[in-house]
Design a protein around this motif. Structure first.
Motif, mmCIF file in Angstrom:
data_model
loop_
_atom_site.group_PDB
_atom_site.id
_atom_site.type_symbol
_atom_site.label_atom_id
_atom_site.label_comp_id
_atom_site.label_asym_id
_atom_site.label_seq_id
_atom_site.Cartn_x
_atom_site.Cartn_y
_atom_site.Cartn_z
ATOM 1 N N GLY A 159 -8.765 33.244 21.327
ATOM 2 C CA GLY A 159 -7.522 32.589 21.669
ATOM 3 C C GLY A 159 -7.476 31.197 21.751
ATOM 4 N N LEU A 160 -8.643 30.417 21.360
ATOM 5 C CA LEU A 160 -8.223 29.120 21.504
ATOM 6 C C LEU A 160 -7.367 28.693 20.610
ATOM 7 N N ARG A 161 -6.691 27.381 21.182
ATOM 8 C CA ARG A 161 -5.373 26.985 20.375
ATOM 9 C C ARG A 161 -5.793 25.575 19.837
ATOM 10 N N PHE A 162 -5.703 25.513 18.598
ATOM 11 C CA PHE A 162 -5.948 24.260 17.771
ATOM 12 C C PHE A 162 -4.837 23.890 17.232
ATOM 13 N N GLU A 163 -4.186 22.456 17.417
ATOM 14 C CA GLU A 163 -3.079 22.153 16.997
ATOM 15 C C GLU A 163 -3.147 21.232 15.547
ATOM 16 N N PRO A 164 -2.234 21.645 14.562
ATOM 17 C CA PRO A 164 -2.522 20.786 13.206
ATOM 18 C C PRO A 164 -1.815 19.401 13.657
ATOM 19 N N VAL A 165 -2.736 18.483 13.235
ATOM 20 C CA VAL A 165 -2.115 17.117 13.292
ATOM 21 C C VAL A 165 -1.891 16.630 11.940
ATOM 22 N N ASP A 166 -0.624 16.404 11.318
ATOM 23 C CA ASP A 166 -0.232 16.070 10.320
ATOM 24 C C ASP A 166 -0.535 14.575 9.912
ATOM 25 N N ILE A 167 -1.422 14.183 8.816
ATOM 26 C CA ILE A 167 -1.409 13.125 8.597
ATOM 27 C C ILE A 167 -1.141 13.008 6.938
ATOM 28 N N SER A 168 -0.351 13.565 6.391
ATOM 29 C CA SER A 168 0.100 13.588 4.799
ATOM 30 C C SER A 168 0.629 12.388 4.756
ATOM 31 N N ASP A 169 1.127 11.508 5.401
ATOM 32 C CA ASP A 169 1.709 10.262 5.062
ATOM 33 C C ASP A 169 0.803 9.021 4.890
ATOM 34 N N LEU A 170 -0.614 9.370 5.417
ATOM 35 C CA LEU A 170 -1.660 8.495 5.363
ATOM 36 C C LEU A 170 -2.690 8.858 4.156
ATOM 37 N N TYR A 171 -3.478 8.101 4.236
ATOM 38 C CA TYR A 171 -4.528 8.547 3.162
ATOM 39 C C TYR A 171 -5.775 9.051 3.912
ATOM 40 N N ALA A 172 -6.410 10.159 3.131
ATOM 41 C CA ALA A 172 -7.666 10.692 3.731
ATOM 42 C C ALA A 172 -8.332 11.096 2.392
ATOM 43 N N VAL A 173 -9.359 10.583 1.996
ATOM 44 C CA VAL A 173 -10.138 11.186 0.705
ATOM 45 C C VAL A 173 -11.683 11.555 0.983
ATOM 46 N N GLU A 174 -12.040 12.950 0.947
ATOM 47 C CA GLU A 174 -13.063 13.490 1.055
ATOM 48 C C GLU A 174 -13.926 13.252 -0.242
ATOM 49 N N ILE A 175 -15.269 12.541 -0.274
ATOM 50 C CA ILE A 175 -15.735 11.983 -1.235
ATOM 51 C C ILE A 175 -16.813 13.224 -1.611
ATOM 52 N N ASP A 176 -16.611 13.890 -2.722
ATOM 53 C CA ASP A 176 -17.408 14.967 -3.379
ATOM 54 C C ASP A 176 -18.005 14.258 -4.701
ATOM 55 N N PHE A 177 -16.953 13.754 -5.567
ATOM 56 C CA PHE A 177 -17.372 13.445 -6.919
ATOM 57 C C PHE A 177 -17.052 11.984 -7.210
ATOM 58 N N ALA A 178 -17.342 11.429 -8.370
ATOM 59 C CA ALA A 178 -17.011 10.020 -8.788
ATOM 60 C C ALA A 178 -15.375 9.878 -8.842
ATOM 61 N N GLU A 179 -14.520 10.751 -9.092
ATOM 62 C CA GLU A 179 -13.263 10.513 -9.399
ATOM 63 C C GLU A 179 -12.732 10.297 -7.915
ATOM 64 N N ASP A 180 -13.328 11.091 -6.816
ATOM 65 C CA ASP A 180 -12.800 10.889 -5.359
ATOM 66 C C ASP A 180 -12.987 9.562 -4.887
ATOM 67 N N LEU A 181 -14.214 8.974 -5.404
ATOM 68 C CA LEU A 181 -14.596 7.595 -4.826
ATOM 69 C C LEU A 181 -13.522 6.773 -5.726
ATOM 70 N N GLU A 182 -13.108 6.880 -6.867
ATOM 71 C CA GLU A 182 -12.288 6.042 -7.537
ATOM 72 C C GLU A 182 -10.977 6.054 -6.721
ATOM 73 N N ARG A 183 -10.442 7.318 -6.394
ATOM 74 C CA ARG A 183 -9.238 7.364 -5.671
ATOM 75 C C ARG A 183 -9.223 6.860 -4.333
ATOM 76 N N ALA A 184 -10.315 6.849 -3.702
ATOM 77 C CA ALA A 184 -10.474 6.126 -2.226
ATOM 78 C C ALA A 184 -10.360 4.673 -2.424
ATOM 79 N N ASN A 185 -11.097 4.119 -3.459
ATOM 80 C CA ASN A 185 -10.919 2.705 -3.811
ATOM 81 C C ASN A 185 -9.657 1.941 -3.920
ATOM 82 N N LEU A 186 -8.634 2.766 -4.276
ATOM 83 C CA LEU A 186 -7.360 2.581 -4.455
ATOM 84 C C LEU A 186 -6.743 2.240 -3.244
ATOM 85 N N PHE A 187 -7.233 2.575 -2.066
ATOM 86 C CA PHE A 187 -6.747 2.552 -0.859
ATOM 87 C C PHE A 187 -7.290 1.403 0.101
ATOM 88 N N VAL A 188 -8.531 1.425 0.027
ATOM 89 C CA VAL A 188 -9.353 0.508 0.850
ATOM 90 C C VAL A 188 -9.244 -1.112 0.274
#
Length: 229
Positions: free
Chosen positions: A200-229
């Motif tokens: 019965g633990l309660r974890f709240e979803p925190v919506d950060i859809s308006d911010l960037y967050a990119v998980e880097i698994d592949f080269a294209e993810d890295l390309e996308r992240a580099n557009l933000f930094v």
């Protein structure tokens, strides 16, 4: 003092680099992990105690971030994030723990938003409702708005988990117990899901859809992240 854990034990073989994935360089010259450290300082100042779970080529990470504490997952090549987080929680001091995957490049404001929930000891999962990909960890919510399901197998998900989470001081022992139970190849999300379902633990979803967050698994993810930094 805020306790923060970065999970960085994995081999990150999909990106095809020789160094641990968190040491991948971004377009601005920082590594993924340096960007995370900068974001942590931005949101929590010097009052954050950072622990890194290391495994694969750990000496490179230890050398790059000597100011951190380290927890070793000696089974890094046979286990997934559930067992890395388990080790980190076992080694943590009393109190809640904020943790993140070591391969996420994200907006500094994501942690500032998270800090409000850390301050009121509310366990949470940061989410992005803008997209729902098959291969990502997805979630659904209860009628009260808390996380209900949390896995890659979720059907009809409301969005994706972005890999930045918090377990409160009161919920930590329960989550740790569930992380010990889950399979070696399970992600830590399975432990959260079981703690919700069975305890019965309660974890709240925190919506950060308006911010960037990119998980880097592949080269294209890295390309996308580099557009933000």
């Amino acid at each position: 003092m805020t306790q923060i854990v970065i999970l960085a034990a994995g081999m990150g073989s999909r990106l095809g680099r020789s160094l641990p994935k968190p040491l991948t360089e971004l377009a601005d010259g920082r590594t993924i992990m340096q960007q995370q450290f900068d974001n942590i300082r931005f949101a929590f100042g010097s009052n954050a105690q950072v622990t890194i779970v290391v495994g694969y080529k750990l000496e490179h990470i230890i050398e790059a971030f000597p100011e951190a504490s380290f927890v070793y997952n000696e089974q890094y090549d046979q286990t997934n994030t559930s067992k890395s987080l388990m080790r980190a929680l076992q080694a943590s001091a009393p109190g809640g723990v904020l943790w993140m995957n070591g391969d996420v490049v994200f907006d500094p404001m994501a942690l500032e938003r998270a800090a409000a929930l850390v301050a009121r000891e509310q366990s949470f999962v940061s989410v992005n409702t803008a997209k729902v990909s098959d291969e990502e960890v997805k979630y659904t919510t209860t009628a009260e708005g808390y996380i209900k399901e949390l896995s890659k197998a979720v059907v009809g998900g409301h969005g994706e988990a972005v890999g930045i989470n918090y377990v409160s001081r009161d919920d930590k022992a329960t989550l740790l117990r569930q992380l010990k139970r889950v399979g070696d190849q399970d992600y830590f999300e399975r432990g959260i899901e079981l703690a919700i379902e069975e305890d019965g633990l309660r974890f709240e979803p925190v919506d950060i859809s308006d911010l960037y967050a990119v998980e880097i698994d592949f080269a294209e993810d890295l390309e996308r992240a580099n557009l933000f930094v």
